[in-house]
Scaffold this active site. Structure first.
Site, PDB file in Angstrom:
ATOM      1  N   HIS A 257     -57.527  23.787  38.559  1.00 22.30           N
ATOM      2  CA  HIS A 257     -58.749  23.027  38.303  1.00 22.30           C
ATOM      3  C   HIS A 257     -58.842  21.890  39.322  1.00 22.30           C
ATOM      4  O   HIS A 257     -59.850  21.736  39.979  1.00 22.30           O
ATOM      5  CB  HIS A 257     -58.745  22.480  36.876  1.00 22.30           C
TER       6      HIS A 257
ATOM      7  N   GLU B 261     -64.773  19.088  43.161  1.00 28.59           N
ATOM      8  CA  GLU B 261     -63.464  18.477  42.909  1.00 28.59           C
ATOM      9  C   GLU B 261     -63.144  17.401  43.943  1.00 28.59           C
ATOM     10  O   GLU B 261     -62.585  16.352  43.610  1.00 28.59           O
ATOM     11  CB  GLU B 261     -62.371  19.544  42.883  1.00 28.59           C
TER      12      GLU B 261
ATOM     13  N   HIS C 258     -63.207  13.620  42.446  1.00 23.49           N
ATOM     14  CA  HIS C 258     -61.868  13.067  42.257  1.00 23.49           C
ATOM     15  C   HIS C 258     -61.193  12.630  43.557  1.00 23.49           C
ATOM     16  O   HIS C 258     -60.604  11.554  43.627  1.00 23.49           O
ATOM     17  CB  HIS C 258     -60.994  14.089  41.530  1.00 23.49           C
TER      18      HIS C 258
END
Length: 323
Positions: free
Chosen positions: A117, A175, A179
């Site tokens: 993930h 992603e 992040h």
């Protein structure tokens, strides 16, 4: 359940250059972390026991990128004084989660492996920032990796970092944007002089892949006799104990209803995300799985899949939980 904070730690927010306080356990515990790399457990839920010992993973960039940091320095979230150089100390997001999916229907990735993930930089109090630098929301991650010496990383991602709706590139972009741009040690100013635009994103994907490769969740469960089944169910204690027995540390498990679909492994970091040392710790929070009746189904697409199913989002669940 949360531990009592016996000491307040001062670190500096990379976005504002302002000092802020971060909870740790004790001065003695912090000193031990800095000197020996011992893991620091924030709290121990009733269903788990402390990890069997410290575990550290050093990473290096597949593209040959190197930081100027000393990876033996104090680990993130464990300092007792202000840290000035956030290129070599991950803050405020010093609690790093390597998150993995188990997507069974529709299936993604190999039938005998969980999939990536991402890597999430949570603050030391379990709060987090997202989308920290829209100017670095890079597109064409595949091209960026190929052009910067990380073709092997990209090849691995095509198998093990895949989107449930088949939109891998969009997933990777998300992603990184959500992040990766929040990691202080990946600020462009922290890179070697002359680094190409997007080099820090290449380092991010290199590191996530290398860290994932040290965390074979499927294999660890299988070693304890737990394999995907269309009929079997498990207790949370059984799953958690199996993973702790194999790894020495307790991750957090999350479910969609009663179906296991996510695991997160927790770390502090010594040095830079580029080539630092990840110090594994036990989970500082509980997941959302029920205590029993948990399903761990095989990966299959039997024609009853949900083609428009959204990606499970632990952060969305946690936003609701922490309100």
């Amino acid at each position: 359940m949360r531990c009592r904070c016996l000491l307040l730690t001062v670190v500096t927010d990379c976005q504002t250059n302002k000092s802020f306080l971060c909870p740790t356990m004790s001065l003695l515990a912090s000193a031990l972390v800095g000197l020996t790399g011992l893991s620091l457990n924030y709290f121990v839920p009733k269903f788990m026991s402390p990890g069997s010992g410290p575990s550290q993973f050093a990473v290096s960039s597949a593209s040959g990128l190197a930081s100027s940091c000393d990876a033996t320095n104090i680990a993130s979230c464990t300092n007792t004084t202000a840290i000035g150089n956030l290129c070599c100390f991950e803050a405020p997001g010093g609690l790093l989660l390597q998150t993995q999916f188990w997507d069974s229907n529709p299936a993604t990735g190999p039938s005998d492996s969980w999939t990536i993930h991402g890597l999430w930089p949570d603050k030391c109090d379990l709060k987090f920032s997202e989308n920290c630098d829209p100017s670095r929301a890079y597109k064409n991650i595949a091209g960026l990796l190929s052009e910067n010496g990380a073709a092997k990383t990209l090849d691995f991602m095509k198998t093990y970092w895949v989107d449930i709706n088949g939109k891998d590139e969009t997933f990777w972009e998300h992603e990184w944007k959500t992040h990766g741009t929040c990691m202080s040690t990946l600020e462009p100013s922290c890179l070697p002089a002359g680094s190409a635009k997007g080099t820090e994103a290449v380092a991010f994907f290199d590191t996530v892949v290398k860290l994932f490769q040290t965390l074979p969740t499927y294999k660890w469960l299988a070693n304890q006799g737990i394999t995907p089944s269309s009929s079997a169910t498990y207790t949370l204690d059984t799953l958690s104990t199996a993973l702790q027995t194999e790894s020495g540390f307790q991750p957090v498990l999350d479910c969609e209803g009663s179906t296991l679909d996510s695991v997160s492994w927790y770390f502090h970091l010594k040095g830079s995300v580029i080539d630092g040392t990840f110090v594994q710790i036990d989970t500082p929070e509980e997941g959302n799985c029920p205590s029993d009746g948990i399903k761990y189904p095989p990966k299959s697409d039997d024609g009853e899949s949900e083609p428009n199913k959204k990606m499970p989002s632990r952060h969305a669940r946690r936003r609701h939980h922490h309100k």
